[in-house]
Write an enzyme that holds these catalytic residues in place. Structure first.
Site, PDB file in Angstrom:
ATOM      1  N   ASP A 141       9.751   1.949   9.294  1.00 18.91           N
ATOM      2  CA  ASP A 141       8.764   2.595  10.166  1.00 18.91           C
ATOM      3  C   ASP A 141       8.392   1.704  11.347  1.00 18.91           C
ATOM      4  O   ASP A 141       7.634   2.125  12.235  1.00 18.91           O
ATOM      5  CB  ASP A 141       7.533   3.074   9.381  1.00 18.91           C
ATOM      6  CG  ASP A 141       6.827   1.974   8.627  1.00 18.91           C
ATOM      7  OD1 ASP A 141       7.225   0.807   8.746  1.00 18.91           O
ATOM      8  OD2 ASP A 141       5.860   2.294   7.909  1.00 18.91           O
ATOM      9  N   SER A 142       8.958   0.486  11.409  1.00 19.32           N
ATOM     10  CA  SER A 142       8.846  -0.324  12.627  1.00 19.32           C
ATOM     11  C   SER A 142       9.414   0.445  13.813  1.00 19.32           C
ATOM     12  O   SER A 142       9.133   0.107  14.965  1.00 19.32           O
ATOM     13  CB  SER A 142       9.583  -1.658  12.459  1.00 19.32           C
ATOM     14  OG  SER A 142      10.898  -1.457  11.997  1.00 19.32           O
ATOM     15  N   ASP A 167      12.143   4.185   5.015  1.00 17.26           N
ATOM     16  CA  ASP A 167      10.726   3.969   4.704  1.00 17.26           C
ATOM     17  C   ASP A 167      10.010   5.287   4.430  1.00 17.26           C
ATOM     18  O   ASP A 167      10.223   6.282   5.136  1.00 17.26           O
ATOM     19  CB  ASP A 167      10.028   3.315   5.901  1.00 17.26           C
ATOM     20  CG  ASP A 167       9.823   1.825   5.703  1.00 17.26           C
ATOM     21  OD1 ASP A 167       9.858   1.358   4.552  1.00 17.26           O
ATOM     22  OD2 ASP A 167       9.620   1.137   6.713  1.00 17.26           O
ATOM     23  N   LYS A 205      11.806   3.003   0.518  1.00 14.79           N
ATOM     24  CA  LYS A 205      10.916   1.849   0.388  1.00 14.79           C
ATOM     25  C   LYS A 205       9.487   2.308   0.616  1.00 14.79           C
ATOM     26  O   LYS A 205       9.244   3.168   1.462  1.00 14.79           O
ATOM     27  CB  LYS A 205      11.300   0.777   1.418  1.00 14.79           C
ATOM     28  CG  LYS A 205      10.320  -0.383   1.502  1.00 14.79           C
ATOM     29  CD  LYS A 205      10.864  -1.524   2.338  1.00 14.79           C
ATOM     30  CE  LYS A 205      10.650  -1.385   3.818  1.00 14.79           C
ATOM     31  NZ  LYS A 205       9.231  -1.331   4.248  1.00 14.79           N
ATOM     32  N   GLU A 214       5.199   0.694   0.592  1.00 15.37           N
ATOM     33  CA  GLU A 214       4.401  -0.533   0.662  1.00 15.37           C
ATOM     34  C   GLU A 214       3.339  -0.573  -0.428  1.00 15.37           C
ATOM     35  O   GLU A 214       2.637   0.414  -0.649  1.00 15.37           O
ATOM     36  CB  GLU A 214       3.701  -0.618   2.033  1.00 15.37           C
ATOM     37  CG  GLU A 214       4.661  -0.755   3.200  1.00 15.37           C
ATOM     38  CD  GLU A 214       3.948  -0.962   4.534  1.00 15.37           C
ATOM     39  OE1 GLU A 214       2.704  -1.114   4.555  1.00 15.37           O
ATOM     40  OE2 GLU A 214       4.648  -0.965   5.557  1.00 15.37           O
ATOM     41  N   GLU A 274       6.841  -9.764   2.912  1.00 10.98           N
ATOM     42  CA  GLU A 274       6.591  -9.917   4.344  1.00 10.98           C
ATOM     43  C   GLU A 274       5.434 -10.891   4.590  1.00 10.98           C
ATOM     44  O   GLU A 274       4.349 -10.737   4.009  1.00 10.98           O
ATOM     45  CB  GLU A 274       6.274  -8.559   4.985  1.00 10.98           C
ATOM     46  CG  GLU A 274       5.989  -8.691   6.476  1.00 10.98           C
ATOM     47  CD  GLU A 274       6.154  -7.418   7.280  1.00 10.98           C
ATOM     48  OE1 GLU A 274       6.476  -6.363   6.702  1.00 10.98           O
ATOM     49  OE2 GLU A 274       5.963  -7.491   8.510  1.00 10.98           O
TER      50      GLU A 274
HETATM   51  O1  KIV Z   1       9.643  -1.132   8.975  1.00 11.09           O
HETATM   52  C1  KIV Z   1      10.165  -2.250   8.926  1.00 11.09           C
HETATM   53  O2  KIV Z   1      10.861  -2.694   9.841  1.00 11.09           O
HETATM   54  C2  KIV Z   1       9.929  -3.070   7.744  1.00 11.09           C
HETATM   55  C3  KIV Z   1      10.405  -4.483   7.798  1.00 11.09           C
HETATM   56  C4  KIV Z   1       9.418  -5.310   8.543  1.00 11.09           C
HETATM   57  C5  KIV Z   1      10.664  -5.045   6.465  1.00 11.09           C
HETATM   58  O3  KIV Z   1       9.353  -2.627   6.815  1.00 11.09           O
END
Ligand code: KIV
Length: 256
Positions: A45-46, A84, A112, A114, A181
């Site tokens: 989600d970055s 994500d 993934k 969090e 992280e």
């Molecule tokens: O969304 C992302 O890029 C991440 C990384 C920072 C691990 O979760």
């Protein structure tokens, strides 16, 4: 290989061969990174920050992730593709499973999410449906507004214990790996030694976890407006892009 076999192969690298992971948000980059033998492509989600221009990841929706995931999957990468679960798409085990199913149907090998203890039931719901899950502990970008910034974790024995307890709950629920992280190197080393699944670090000090993950724009130097202190760019694509565009402008306007 099936998604489950790919995830199991990553899990099997614990303490053996270090895992190299990068974020990836589109088709050409997926082809290029796959050609470089990257182990994991994370449609993270970055993307909200480094592709869509939002200030943080709390603006990312499932539609955003699906759109970019589909582009990555069209490249048919050999790498394990993780997607994500965006903020607010996994508030209950039922919702987490529904979101994970949509991502898997769009081609994600794994998903993934969090958090630790409070996510264990959600992870269990997803893994029980046969979808591999990667955990994410330490600094959690989806909580940046609650926490008032991006804070280093694992600075005290209590913080390290919290992360370890979270890791144990996620492992019991079936995760195949855990991203750490912005955890201090000492705490990352302790956690990596204590748990049976690979840790994949970002901002934890290189060579401490079982693998590393980087945001691809940090590696390429293509997003110069926000560069985390731990980033180690291998290129300066921002400067190269401006230089190429300037040459083009000069070529086009040269005759006039
Ligand atoms: O969304 C992302 O890029 C991440 C990384 C920072 C691990 O979760």
């Amino acid at each position: 290989m099936s998604p489950q076999e790919k995830a199991a192969a990553i899990a099997g690298r614990k303490g053996a061969a270090p895992i190299a992971a990068l974020t990836c948000y589109d088709y050409p980059m997926a082809r290029l990174l796959d050609a470089a033998d990257i182990d994991i492509l994370l449609v993270g989600d970055s993307l909200g920050m480094v592709v869509l221009g939002y200030p943080d990841t709390t603006h990312v929706t499932l539609a955003h992730v699906l759109h970019h995931l589909e582009a990555v999957v069209r490249a048919q990468p050999r790498a394990l593709v993780i997607a994500d679960l965006p903020i607010d798409t996994y508030k209950t085990p039922e919702q987490a499973l529904e979101t994970a199913r949509k991502l898997a149907a769009a081609g994600a090998d794994a998903v993934k999410l969090e958090g630790g203890l409070r996510q264990a039931e959600k992870v269990r719901a997803i893994t029980a449906a046969g979808i591999p899950v990667c955990g994410h502990l330490g600094m959690l970008p989806q909580r940046v507004l609650e926490e008032g910034g991006y804070c280093k974790k694992g600075k005290t024995p209590e913080q390290t214990k919290d992360i370890l307890e979270g890791a144990e709950a996620l492992i019991a629920a079936g995760v195949f790996a855990i991203i750490l992280e912005s955890v201090t190197p000492a705490a990352s080393r302790e956690i990596t030694a204590a748990i049976p699944v690979p840790t994949i670090g970002i901002g934890c000090g290189e060579g401490i976890c079982d693998g590393e993950i980087a945001v691809v724009t940090d590696l390429l130097g293509s997003f110069p407006w926000f560069v985390p202190p731990f980033a180690k760019p291998e290129n300066d694509l921002a400067a190269a892009t401006i230089a190429a565009a300037r040459k083009y402008v000069a070529r086009v306007s040269g005759g006039r």
